[in-house]
Motif scaffolding. Structure first.
Motif, short mmCIF file in Angstrom:
data_model
loop_
_atom_site.label_atom_id
_atom_site.label_comp_id
_atom_site.label_asym_id
_atom_site.label_seq_id
_atom_site.Cartn_x
_atom_site.Cartn_y
_atom_site.Cartn_z
N LEU A 133 -22.04 -6.22 14.52
CA LEU A 133 -23.18 -6.93 15.09
C LEU A 133 -24.13 -6.01 15.83
O LEU A 133 -25.10 -6.45 16.37
CB LEU A 133 -22.69 -8.00 16.08
N PRO A 183 -31.90 -1.93 10.59
CA PRO A 183 -30.68 -2.45 11.24
C PRO A 183 -29.90 -3.33 10.27
O PRO A 183 -30.49 -4.06 9.48
CB PRO A 183 -31.21 -3.26 12.42
N ASN A 213 -26.64 -6.05 9.83
CA ASN A 213 -25.66 -6.97 10.43
C ASN A 213 -24.79 -7.52 9.33
O ASN A 213 -25.29 -7.81 8.25
CB ASN A 213 -26.36 -8.20 11.02
C1 LIG Z 1 -28.25 -8.87 13.99
O1 LIG Z 1 -27.59 -9.73 14.89
C2 LIG Z 1 -28.17 -9.75 16.15
C3 LIG Z 1 -27.30 -10.56 17.05
O2 LIG Z 1 -26.83 -11.68 16.39
C4 LIG Z 1 -29.57 -10.33 16.01
O3 LIG Z 1 -30.18 -10.35 17.26
C5 LIG Z 1 -30.37 -9.48 15.07
O4 LIG Z 1 -31.63 -10.08 14.85
C6 LIG Z 1 -29.67 -9.34 13.75
N1 LIG Z 1 -30.39 -8.38 12.95
C7 LIG Z 1 -30.47 -8.51 11.63
C8 LIG Z 1 -31.20 -7.44 10.94
O5 LIG Z 1 -29.95 -9.44 11.03
#
Ligand SMILES: *[C@@H]1O[C@H](CO)[C@@H](O)[C@H](O)[C@H]1NC(C)=O
Ligand SMILES: *[C@@H]1O[C@H](CO)[C@@H](O)[C@H](O)[C@H]1NC(C)=O
Ligand SMILES: *[C@@H]1O[C@H](CO)[C@@H](O)[C@H](O)[C@H]1NC(C)=O
Ligand SMILES: *[C@@H]1O[C@H](CO)[C@@H](O)[C@H](O)[C@H]1NC(C)=O
Ligand SMILES: *[C@@H]1O[C@H](CO)[C@@H](O)[C@H](O)[C@H]1NC(C)=O
Ligand SMILES: *[C@@H]1O[C@H](CO)[C@@H](O)[C@H](O)[C@H]1NC(C)=O
Ligand SMILES: *[C@@H]1O[C@H](CO)[C@@H](O)[C@H](O)[C@H]1NC(C)=O
Ligand SMILES: *[C@@H]1O[C@H](CO)[C@@H](O)[C@H](O)[C@H]1NC(C)=O
Length: 537
Positions: A200, A218, A220
């Motif tokens: 995360l 990024p 996730n």
């Molecule tokens: C990744 O997860 C974080 C926390 O849940 C969130 O704030 C962020 O927008 C997410 N980023 C992506 C690229 O999905």
């Protein structure tokens, strides 16, 4: 091999002048990015003046002249015109835009006025720029503890090095769950038994070479987990609830994705799903042991809540006390009081008399189950309010019975003067304790009079009023009567006002004695004082 070949050539080229050694270029290699320009710096003295400067490229097969500066002008090698600039004082060479084929060995030879030659050689590495840094997961989603996730970071470019960060924290192999393995253009981050927090960060991959650095977008990955920490609450929270009330139960659990809920009464699955169970207008049949179960479809895991015991009890209402309706006479009648509720289950019964707990006595018997109060013969003390209190877990209901015990007359007293003077007013009072209130009749010297009130009044006494006044109190309910008398004597005028009573005479005598005693005391005191003041001489 190539280097040796080049060296021998350079030796040959510089054979004209004195060899000054490999001192014209700084240590290499020189790295530059494809498509950009590269500058080859030289090491020269300010005093150096060069007649000729000559740059040569060894692409691996042949020696290719790049540019030659001579007093007559500049001559460019094949394909170099427009791609190179050279400073005719310092020999510094700028080449570009660079192609992949520009990688290789470069040498320079600079001859000064005195015929001395400076030479140098270096290697150019044309690096592909870093680009397209992308993280991909081998799975679209993962289950906490179960899944092993392999993230692959790929990039374009030369001589790449990869590094991973979770947010800003570097990720390195820990020899257990986390493994990082890198190759020329890719790196794998393997996370075994993945945790919900592992991916995360978000996760970044950075690809670098000597000249450039690029970071991925990024990344996730959602890791499913739970349900866990399941909690169930009921409102109202009391175990016993009133029939007809509404009960709301809520279930919650930590879960991703959110858990679905199923409700149970004992082992019976209810039709209700969702985090809330509302039982409205509950009846006794809805008593039971309630619980909920949370389910996460992704993790395929369940969690069961603790059990909330619910007992539905009807409130007590319509309480009545049944007691004698007929007239009660002290010492004669018996009375039984019973208490009942129209609705609800009675758990406790209690009796009160005039707001104090009723305790059994020699004439009051309370049945073991508190359902009947038995009085064999009522007494005047039994007058008052008997309250029955019926309770269960949800409420207390009360009812009262006002007991009236008829008794008396008792304590008949006649008060008034025993002697008056002629013409004085006379008032003789008669009182009695009685329920209901007594009625009064009077007799004078044994003969009935017309007076029917509690007071026998005479405006002006005459001698004939001397005699015995008898009051008779009568209770119409008990049928009892009681009499008391007072003797009155009517005296001549002044007979009572003059003359002192025996008491008054005694008082006067005592007063005189005290006055005498004080006088004697004072005389003795002053005599003594005088004696004291005279004594010193
Ligand atoms: C990744 O997860 C974080 C926390 O849940 C969130 O704030 C962020 O927008 C997410 N980023 C992506 C690229 O999905
Ligand atoms: C690179 O060199 C060429 C040729 O010498 C020149 O035209 C160009 O402006 C240079 N570019 C940069 C960014 O210096
Ligand atoms: C060559 O380099 C010297 C020193 O850096 C500078 O002063 C001179 O202007 C340059 N000459 C040319 C033609 O660029
Ligand atoms: C990375 O993982 C992929 C499969 O997910 C595999 O084909 C590749 O060889 C791995 N690379 C390294 C450096 O371990
Ligand atoms: C119970 O809920 C119903 C609506 O579902 C409401 O009409 C009723 O007044 C509630 N009863 C109590 C005792 O709160
Ligand atoms: C997770 O692992 C456990 C034990 O290894 C297994 O029983 C379960 O089925 C797995 N769950 C999923 C969703 O793969
Ligand atoms: C009172 O109850 C007792 C026992 O049940 C019974 O023997 C008695 O006759 C009752 N007395 C009256 C006045 O009802
Ligand atoms: C009443 O009785 C007293 C003595 O008991 C007597 O002196 C008096 O004369 C009587 N009076 C009448 C009017 O009979």
């Amino acid at each position: 091999m190539k280097l040796l070949k080049l060296k021998s050539l350079l030796l040959f080229l510089s054979a004209v002048g004195r060899c000054a050694g490999q001192d014209a270029l700084p240590d290499g290699p020189v790295d530059a990015v494809l498509g950009k320009n590269v500058t080859f710096h030289t090491i020269v003295e300010a005093t150096d003046k060069f007649l000729t400067i000559s740059w040569t490229f060894n692409g691996g097969t042949d020696l290719v002249p790049v540019v030659t500066v001579a007093p007559g002008g500049m001559t460019f090698g094949d394909g170099y015109e427009g791609r190179v600039r050279v400073n005719n004082t310092t020999g510094v060479l700028i080449l570009g835009p660079l192609k992949a084929t520009d990688s290789g060995d470069y040498s320079v030879s600079m001859v000064n006025m005195k015929g001395a030659t400076k030479t140098g050689e270096t290697t150019l590495r044309v690096l592909e720029p870093v680009s397209d840094v992308v993280i991909k997961s081998d799975v679209p989603e993962a289950v906490e503890f179960n899944s092993t996730v392999v993230l692959t970071c790929t990039a374009k470019g030369s001589f790449l090095k990869f590094s991973w960060t979770n947010g800003t924290t570097p990720i390195v192999s820990d020899g257990k769950r986390l493994t990082v393995k890198s190759e020329d253009t890719a790196s794998n981050l393997t996370v075994a038994a993945v945790l919900r927090t592992d991916l995360l960060g978000p996760i970044y991959c950075k690809a670098t070479n000597k000249l450039e650095m690029e970071t991925s977008a990024p990344f996730n990955l959602s890791v499913s987990y739970g349900p866990e920490d399941i909690a169930m609450t009921a409102t109202p929270s009391a175990e016993v609830v009133r029939k007809g009330s509404n009960i709301t139960m809520s279930c919650s659990a930590r879960s991703s994705p959110p858990a679905s809920f199923q409700w149970y009464n004992r082992d019976l699955m209810l039709k209700e799903t969702g985090p809330k169970l509302v039982l409205s207008n509950v009846g006794e049949k809805q008593s039971g042991n309630y619980s909920c179960k949370a389910f996460n479809a992704k993790t395929q895991r369940y969690a069961s809540s603790s059990v909330a015991r619910v007992t539905v009890t009807e409130a007590i209402s319509g309480t009545t006390v049944t007691g004698p309706t007929a007239t009660l006479i002290a010492g004669i009648h018996a009375a039984n009081l019973t208490c009942q509720a129209a609705k609800g289950t009675v758990v406790r019964k209690a009796w009160m008399k005039d707001n104090k707990p009723l305790s059994p006595s020699n004439h009051i018997v309370i049945s073991e189950d508190q359902s009947v109060v038995m009085i064999k013969a009522v007494e005047k003390e039994d007058n008052g309010e008997f309250t029955c209190q019926l309770s269960n877990a949800v409420n207390t209901d009360t009812a009262s019975y006002k007991m009236v015990v008829n008794y008396g007359p008792e304590s008949v007293t006649v008060t008034g003067e025993d002697a008056v003077e002629v013409n004085d007013p006379v008032s003789i009072q008669c009182s009695a304790i009685s329920i209901p209130a007594a009625t009064f009749t009077w007799k004078f010297n044994g003969t009935a009079s017309a007076v029917k009130t509690s007071v026998f009044a005479i405006d002006k006494a005459i001698y004939k009023h001397t005699g015995t006044y008898t009051c008779e109190a009568h209770n119409a309910v008990t049928g009892l009567s009681r009499s008391e008398s007072l003797k009155l004597s009517v005296k001549e005028e002044g007979a009572l006002a003059e003359g002192l009573s025996d008491g008054a005479i005694a008082g006067i005598v005592i007063g005189i004695i005290i006055a005498l005693a004080l006088a004697i005391g004072a005389v003795i005191y002053f005599r003594r004082k005088q004696a004291v003041t005279e004594s010193p001489y």
